[in-house]
Design an enzyme around this catalytic site. Structure first.
Site, PDB file in Angstrom:
ATOM      1  N   CYS A  66       9.755   6.461  36.774  1.00 40.65           N
ATOM      2  CA  CYS A  66      10.821   5.960  37.652  1.00 40.65           C
ATOM      3  C   CYS A  66      12.154   6.058  36.923  1.00 40.65           C
ATOM      4  O   CYS A  66      12.255   5.676  35.755  1.00 40.65           O
ATOM      5  CB  CYS A  66      10.588   4.492  37.985  1.00 40.65           C
ATOM      6  SG  CYS A  66       9.236   4.247  39.118  1.00 40.65           S
ATOM      7  N   SER A 120       4.717  13.017  32.483  1.00 41.85           N
ATOM      8  CA  SER A 120       4.136  11.948  33.300  1.00 41.85           C
ATOM      9  C   SER A 120       5.218  11.351  34.201  1.00 41.85           C
ATOM     10  O   SER A 120       6.384  11.290  33.811  1.00 41.85           O
ATOM     11  CB  SER A 120       3.593  10.885  32.343  1.00 41.85           C
ATOM     12  OG  SER A 120       2.629  10.075  32.958  1.00 41.85           O
ATOM     13  N   PRO A 121       4.851  10.898  35.402  1.00 45.24           N
ATOM     14  CA  PRO A 121       5.865  10.350  36.299  1.00 45.24           C
ATOM     15  C   PRO A 121       6.595   9.165  35.666  1.00 45.24           C
ATOM     16  O   PRO A 121       5.965   8.294  35.080  1.00 45.24           O
ATOM     17  CB  PRO A 121       5.046   9.876  37.504  1.00 45.24           C
ATOM     18  CG  PRO A 121       3.736  10.557  37.401  1.00 45.24           C
ATOM     19  CD  PRO A 121       3.507  10.871  35.970  1.00 45.24           C
ATOM     20  N   ALA A 127       7.395   8.255  40.968  1.00 40.95           N
ATOM     21  CA  ALA A 127       6.804   7.851  42.243  1.00 40.95           C
ATOM     22  C   ALA A 127       7.850   8.007  43.350  1.00 40.95           C
ATOM     23  O   ALA A 127       8.912   7.393  43.290  1.00 40.95           O
ATOM     24  CB  ALA A 127       6.357   6.395  42.145  1.00 40.95           C
ATOM     25  N   ARG A 130       6.965   8.339  27.596  1.00 41.46           N
ATOM     26  CA  ARG A 130       8.071   7.923  26.713  1.00 41.46           C
ATOM     27  C   ARG A 130       8.384   8.938  25.622  1.00 41.46           C
ATOM     28  O   ARG A 130       9.540   9.077  25.218  1.00 41.46           O
ATOM     29  CB  ARG A 130       7.748   6.547  26.113  1.00 41.46           C
ATOM     30  CG  ARG A 130       7.840   5.439  27.142  1.00 41.46           C
ATOM     31  CD  ARG A 130       7.173   4.173  26.680  1.00 41.46           C
ATOM     32  NE  ARG A 130       5.740   4.343  26.550  1.00 41.46           N
ATOM     33  CZ  ARG A 130       4.916   3.397  26.120  1.00 41.46           C
ATOM     34  NH1 ARG A 130       5.394   2.225  25.761  1.00 41.46           N
ATOM     35  NH2 ARG A 130       3.611   3.621  26.042  1.00 41.46           N
ATOM     36  N   TYR A 179      -0.272  -0.675  42.492  1.00 41.49           N
ATOM     37  CA  TYR A 179       0.452  -0.348  43.727  1.00 41.49           C
ATOM     38  C   TYR A 179      -0.549  -0.254  44.878  1.00 41.49           C
ATOM     39  O   TYR A 179      -1.740  -0.514  44.697  1.00 41.49           O
ATOM     40  CB  TYR A 179       1.310   0.908  43.527  1.00 41.49           C
ATOM     41  CG  TYR A 179       2.341   0.666  42.434  1.00 41.49           C
ATOM     42  CD1 TYR A 179       3.273  -0.375  42.552  1.00 41.49           C
ATOM     43  CD2 TYR A 179       2.363   1.422  41.256  1.00 41.49           C
ATOM     44  CE1 TYR A 179       4.195  -0.647  41.536  1.00 41.49           C
ATOM     45  CE2 TYR A 179       3.275   1.150  40.231  1.00 41.49           C
ATOM     46  CZ  TYR A 179       4.188   0.117  40.385  1.00 41.49           C
ATOM     47  OH  TYR A 179       5.088  -0.160  39.384  1.00 41.49           O
TER      48      TYR A 179
HETATM   49  C1  LIG Z   1      10.444   4.276  32.529  1.00 40.64           C
HETATM   50  C2  LIG Z   1       9.048   4.486  33.009  1.00 40.64           C
HETATM   51  C3  LIG Z   1       8.808   4.704  34.352  1.00 40.64           C
HETATM   52  C4  LIG Z   1       7.503   4.941  34.824  1.00 40.64           C
HETATM   53  N1  LIG Z   1       7.305   5.249  36.144  1.00 40.64           N
HETATM   54  C5  LIG Z   1       6.072   5.631  36.559  1.00 40.64           C
HETATM   55  C6  LIG Z   1       5.884   6.143  37.867  1.00 40.64           C
HETATM   56  O1  LIG Z   1       6.807   6.333  38.650  1.00 40.64           O
HETATM   57  N2  LIG Z   1       4.608   6.459  38.222  1.00 40.64           N
HETATM   58  C7  LIG Z   1       3.546   6.311  37.371  1.00 40.64           C
HETATM   59  O2  LIG Z   1       2.418   6.611  37.739  1.00 40.64           O
HETATM   60  N3  LIG Z   1       3.723   5.874  36.122  1.00 40.64           N
HETATM   61  C8  LIG Z   1       4.949   5.550  35.693  1.00 40.64           C
HETATM   62  N4  LIG Z   1       5.142   5.184  34.387  1.00 40.64           N
HETATM   63  C9  LIG Z   1       3.992   5.203  33.473  1.00 40.64           C
HETATM   64  C10 LIG Z   1       3.955   6.534  32.709  1.00 40.64           C
HETATM   65  O3  LIG Z   1       3.766   7.630  33.591  1.00 40.64           O
HETATM   66  C11 LIG Z   1       2.837   6.522  31.669  1.00 40.64           C
HETATM   67  O4  LIG Z   1       1.607   6.385  32.341  1.00 40.64           O
HETATM   68  C12 LIG Z   1       2.993   5.392  30.653  1.00 40.64           C
HETATM   69  O5  LIG Z   1       4.345   5.260  30.230  1.00 40.64           O
HETATM   70  C13 LIG Z   1       2.113   5.630  29.427  1.00 40.64           C
HETATM   71  O6  LIG Z   1       2.437   6.865  28.822  1.00 40.64           O
HETATM   72  P1  LIG Z   1       3.355   6.954  27.464  1.00 40.64           P
HETATM   73  O7  LIG Z   1       2.660   6.089  26.429  1.00 40.64           O
HETATM   74  O8  LIG Z   1       3.330   8.418  27.119  1.00 40.64           O
HETATM   75  O9  LIG Z   1       4.712   6.438  27.780  1.00 40.64           O
HETATM   76  C14 LIG Z   1       6.417   4.923  33.922  1.00 40.64           C
HETATM   77  C15 LIG Z   1       6.667   4.681  32.557  1.00 40.64           C
HETATM   78  C16 LIG Z   1       7.957   4.479  32.090  1.00 40.64           C
HETATM   79  C17 LIG Z   1       8.181   4.263  30.628  1.00 40.64           C
END
Ligand SMILES: Cc1cc2nc3c(=O)[nH]c(=O)nc-3n(C[C@H](O)[C@H](O)[C@H](O)COP(=O)(O)O)c2cc1C
Length: 384
Positions: A46, A43-44, A78, A350, A208
């Protein structure tokens, strides 16, 4: 991952292994000319590690190691379509041709390990110009702004309404400015292709720019971009129309949405079904169903797989492929999501930070060690 299920995996017969592989997390997914080797996407995320939006060796290692670990699809953070579209000044960008070469190095590496390189193109809108969370402290969602005299800028949005009490008030975009940003999304898509990406995700989630237009909580406009559902969706749909014209027809085009604001009077999953159906008509292949974060102060019911029902509803009602994301951490859990037809892909964020080899370990748990080595040839002679 438990040893019990791993050893169960090892005792599977060849036939049941084949069934497991063909129906579940380790089945292939073909969209247009792209075949994903399994259903697992990075997943994306940052990284807050760019200067002037340029990808660095940090990105090569972060994204490359997840490709080595067995993900089928590795999506960048992103990437901003213009400098003021960055969430924070250290974000990745794709607003100029200079961004192409360092990204090309990364896509080449990802592909050489059997994964598909994807990019998320984005504009942060009113949530832009915030502090780098690891360097300057603070939560990503508190959104403390970087002052203009320290390299920050005034954000833009559908209306002059700040994200939180502490955020800068955005400047309301004119219609000409909205159209100019749509063009920047299309230019970013063209650059993404030149950089070797084979999968494009347009970021229309998490409060966003595009989400802030379709959510009634952040859009108070009275022109053709505000008011009715149709008007609020217009910016996202016009953006996709322009992107669709330049992004190759044979490659997947996808959109991440916040499929619910989880707030009375906000954007709902029923609205998402309508949006997804419109996106499908415009040639979008898959909807990545995240949710929330349009307004500071809203509270969400987090829990394992908490957004999966959104992916399931959008998939069933809009009849489009979906991705599920959010607290998907266990092999069995991810496998069941695919097997039950709740989503076509799982996106992990994560958990991939905790374990870049998550797909390989999931394959060991679900299919056994020998099969894992077969389907994900990881070049280690010792056990990992
Ligand atoms: C450090 C960090 C940066 C993230 N940056 C983005 C991003 O650039 N674009 C986006 O759509 N979601 C972003 N997310 C959200 C994740 O893609 C994901 O949707 C969210 O963390 C839930 O998934 P998880 O429970 O597997 O972490 C970010 C999450 C984290 C932890």
């Amino acid at each position: 991952m438990s040893n019990t299920s791993q050893s169960q995996g090892q005792t599977l017969t060849a036939q049941s292994q084949t069934e497991l592989k063909h129906l579940g997390l380790f089945s292939e997914l073909k969209i247009k000319e792209i075949t994903l080797r399994n259903r697992i996407a990075v997943s994306p995320m940052c990284q807050y590690n760019s200067i002037d939006g340029l990808a660095s060796d940090w990105h090569l290692v972060h994204l490359g190691s997840r490709a080595i670990g067995g993900a089928a699809l590795v999506i960048t953070e992103a990437a901003a379509v213009e400098p003021i579209g960055r969430i924070c000044p250290d974000d990745l960008g794709i607003w100029s041709d200079e961004h192409i070469a360092p990204l090309k190095k990364i896509t080449t590496f990802i592909e050489s390990f059997g994964a598909v390189p994807g990019i998320q193109i984005a504009h942060a809108g009113r949530k832009a110009s915030t502090r780098n969370p690891w360097r300057d402290g603070g939560s990503r969602h508190e959104k403390q702004n970087v002052p203009e005299n320290e390299g920050g800028w005034q954000p833009v949005g559908p209306s002059a309404l700040p994200f939180s009490e502490n955020s800068s008030t955005p400047r309301e975009l004119s219609i000409a400015e909205i159209e100019a940003i749509q063009d920047k999304f299309a230019q970013a898509a063209e650059r993404a292709y030149k950089a070797g990406f084979k999968w494009l995700e347009v970021h229309a989630a998490h409060g966003y720019l595009l989400h802030s237009f379709y959510s009634p909580l952040s859009n108070k406009r009275t022109d053709k971009y505000g008011g009715s559902l149709e008007n609020r969706m217009r910016n996202a749909l016009e953006t996709i129309d322009k992107v669709r014209k330049v992004w190759p027809k044979n490659l997947p085009l996808t959109v991440r949405i916040s499929a619910s604001d989880w707030v009375e009077g906000g954007w709902s999953v029923e609205d998402s079904v309508i949006l997804a159906a419109e996106l499908k008509k415009r040639g979008v292949d898959l909807i990545d169903c995240s949710s929330a974060f349009v307004r500071a102060g809203d509270r969400y019911q987090y829990g394992p797989g908490w957004q999966v029902p959104l992916a399931k509803t959008v998939k069933e009602k809009a009849e489009i492929m979906t991705g599920a994301v959010g607290m998907i951490t266990e092999a069995q859990q991810a496998d069941q999501i695919i097997r039950n037809g709740e989503a076509d892909l799982v996106f992990l964020a994560r958990e991939f930070i905790r374990d870049p080899y998550w797909p390989y370990h999931a394959a060991q748990e679900l299919l056994g060690k020998a099969e894992a080595k077969q389907i994900l040839p990881i070049n280690y002679s010792y056990s990992i």
